[in-house]
Design a protein around this motif. Structure first.
Motif, PDB file in Angstrom:
ATOM      1  N   SER A 168       0.828  -1.209   0.000  1.00  0.00           N
ATOM      2  CA  SER A 168       0.000   0.000   0.000  1.00  0.00           C
ATOM      3  C   SER A 168       0.860   1.255   0.000  1.00  0.00           C
ATOM      4  O   SER A 168       0.556   2.243  -0.678  1.00  0.00           O
ATOM      5  N   ARG A 169       1.938   1.209   0.783  1.00  0.00           N
ATOM      6  CA  ARG A 169       2.837   2.361   0.844  1.00  0.00           C
ATOM      7  C   ARG A 169       3.357   2.725  -0.543  1.00  0.00           C
ATOM      8  O   ARG A 169       3.337   3.905  -0.940  1.00  0.00           O
ATOM      9  N   VAL A 172       0.513   4.023  -2.947  1.00  0.00           N
ATOM     10  CA  VAL A 172       0.202   5.427  -2.703  1.00  0.00           C
ATOM     11  C   VAL A 172       1.285   6.313  -3.307  1.00  0.00           C
ATOM     12  O   VAL A 172       0.987   7.356  -3.911  1.00  0.00           O
ATOM     13  N   ARG A 173       2.541   5.926  -3.173  1.00  0.00           N
ATOM     14  CA  ARG A 173       3.635   6.721  -3.739  1.00  0.00           C
ATOM     15  C   ARG A 173       3.605   6.743  -5.265  1.00  0.00           C
ATOM     16  O   ARG A 173       4.091   7.698  -5.884  1.00  0.00           O
ATOM     17  N   THR A 177      -3.210  11.804  -7.548  1.00  0.00           N
ATOM     18  CA  THR A 177      -4.275  12.033  -6.572  1.00  0.00           C
ATOM     19  C   THR A 177      -5.611  11.477  -7.044  1.00  0.00           C
ATOM     20  O   THR A 177      -6.351  10.849  -6.271  1.00  0.00           O
ATOM     21  N   ILE A 180      -5.604   7.759  -6.617  1.00  0.00           N
ATOM     22  CA  ILE A 180      -5.731   7.371  -5.212  1.00  0.00           C
ATOM     23  C   ILE A 180      -7.190   7.425  -4.779  1.00  0.00           C
ATOM     24  O   ILE A 180      -7.694   6.514  -4.110  1.00  0.00           O
ATOM     25  N   ALA A 203      -2.134   6.554   3.293  1.00  0.00           N
ATOM     26  CA  ALA A 203      -2.173   7.743   2.439  1.00  0.00           C
ATOM     27  C   ALA A 203      -1.798   8.992   3.221  1.00  0.00           C
ATOM     28  O   ALA A 203      -1.040   9.843   2.725  1.00  0.00           O
ATOM     29  N   GLU A 206       2.064   8.955   3.739  1.00  0.00           N
ATOM     30  CA  GLU A 206       2.945   8.976   2.574  1.00  0.00           C
ATOM     31  C   GLU A 206       2.770  10.192   1.669  1.00  0.00           C
ATOM     32  O   GLU A 206       3.707  10.592   0.994  1.00  0.00           O
ATOM     33  N   LEU A 207       1.579  10.770   1.651  1.00  0.00           N
ATOM     34  CA  LEU A 207       1.343  11.874   0.730  1.00  0.00           C
ATOM     35  C   LEU A 207       1.895  13.182   1.271  1.00  0.00           C
ATOM     36  O   LEU A 207       1.891  13.415   2.477  1.00  0.00           O
ATOM     37  N   TRP A 212      -2.481  15.245   0.439  1.00  0.00           N
ATOM     38  CA  TRP A 212      -3.359  14.652   1.441  1.00  0.00           C
ATOM     39  C   TRP A 212      -4.573  15.553   1.699  1.00  0.00           C
ATOM     40  O   TRP A 212      -5.694  15.060   1.849  1.00  0.00           O
TER      41      TRP A 212
END
Length: 226
Positions: A168-169, A172-173, A177, A180, A203, A206-207, A212
């Motif tokens: 997931s990390r 998200v990277r 947007t 996501i 999220a 990491e964002l 975010w």
């Protein structure tokens, strides 16, 4: 109508992992113990996540098309064998680095490790592109989007939570947007609530703050967090 891409967003996440690791290796001074340890840990993550990803494809995706396109399955399984061999080569260079003592040896092994990693990266970038180009149309021919979502859900349930957090990390990277938000909507509609909220937490960590905030605003606007 755009069909559901079963390889998305995991392939984008894995590409982000490959790219960032390549940059990290290029910037690593293998005479520096801390930088070297960080690089070794990062490459170990790459090997582990790609091994897991290939295993999930072998276990859930390929069986879904084996009855109709056995030759396609055989070809991609052979590529997974090649990918495994490239990963073993990387692991061998990691092991060699842990035993290197002389500065010249560390430098030489670091160069060999980086070269082996680049071969691994190039192979996997091509492999993932081929999967999307060849396997997606077959899946779309024989399965509805709902059925493909069910396969994704089975895969998610088979991944241990710590490993899912790693995937997931990087997903998200690797996503923009809009992607996501689309992913979050899909998870909310198909996965258990704990999985959805775990992804929200990833999220947030990491964002970048402005991204975010965009995600938060869209979630609140769409009442997705309720």
């Amino acid at each position: 109508m755009q069909r559901y891409n079963i390889f998305f967003p995991v392939h984008k996440g894995l590409r982000a992992l490959l790219f960032e690791t390549a940059i990290q290796l290029q910037q690593t001074s293998f005479l520096d113990a801390v930088e070297t340890a960080q690089a070794i840990d990062q490459v170990k993550t790459v090997i582990a996540l790609f091994e897991s990803h290939a295993h999930k494809e072998d276990s859930f995706v390929f069986p879904a098309i084996a009855a109709w396109e056995p030759s396609v399955v055989a070809a991609f399984e052979a590529e997974h064998d090649e990918d495994h061999a490239l990963g073993e080569s990387l692991q061998n260079w990691l092991t060699a680095m842990t035993y290197a003592a002389a500065p010249s040896a560390k430098q030489t092994i670091g160069e060999k490790l980086t070269a082996a990693y680049l071969r691994f990266m190039v192979f996997n970038l091509c492999h993932m592109a081929k999967e999307e180009e060849a396997i997606n149309p077959i899946l779309w021919r024989y399965y509805s989007d709902s059925e493909l979502h069910d396969i994704t859900l089975k895969i998610m349930k088979a991944v241990p939570q710590p490993e899912m957090a790693d995937f997931s990390r990087w997903m998200v990277r690797g996503l923009n947007t809009t992607e996501i938000l689309h992913w979050l909507r899909g998870v909310k509609n198909t996965a258990p609530k704990p999985a959805f909220y775990a992804l929200l937490n990833v999220a947030e960590r990491e964002l970048q703050p402005h991204r975010w905030n965009l995600v938060q605003d869209s979630l609140t606007e769409g009442a997705m967090v309720v």
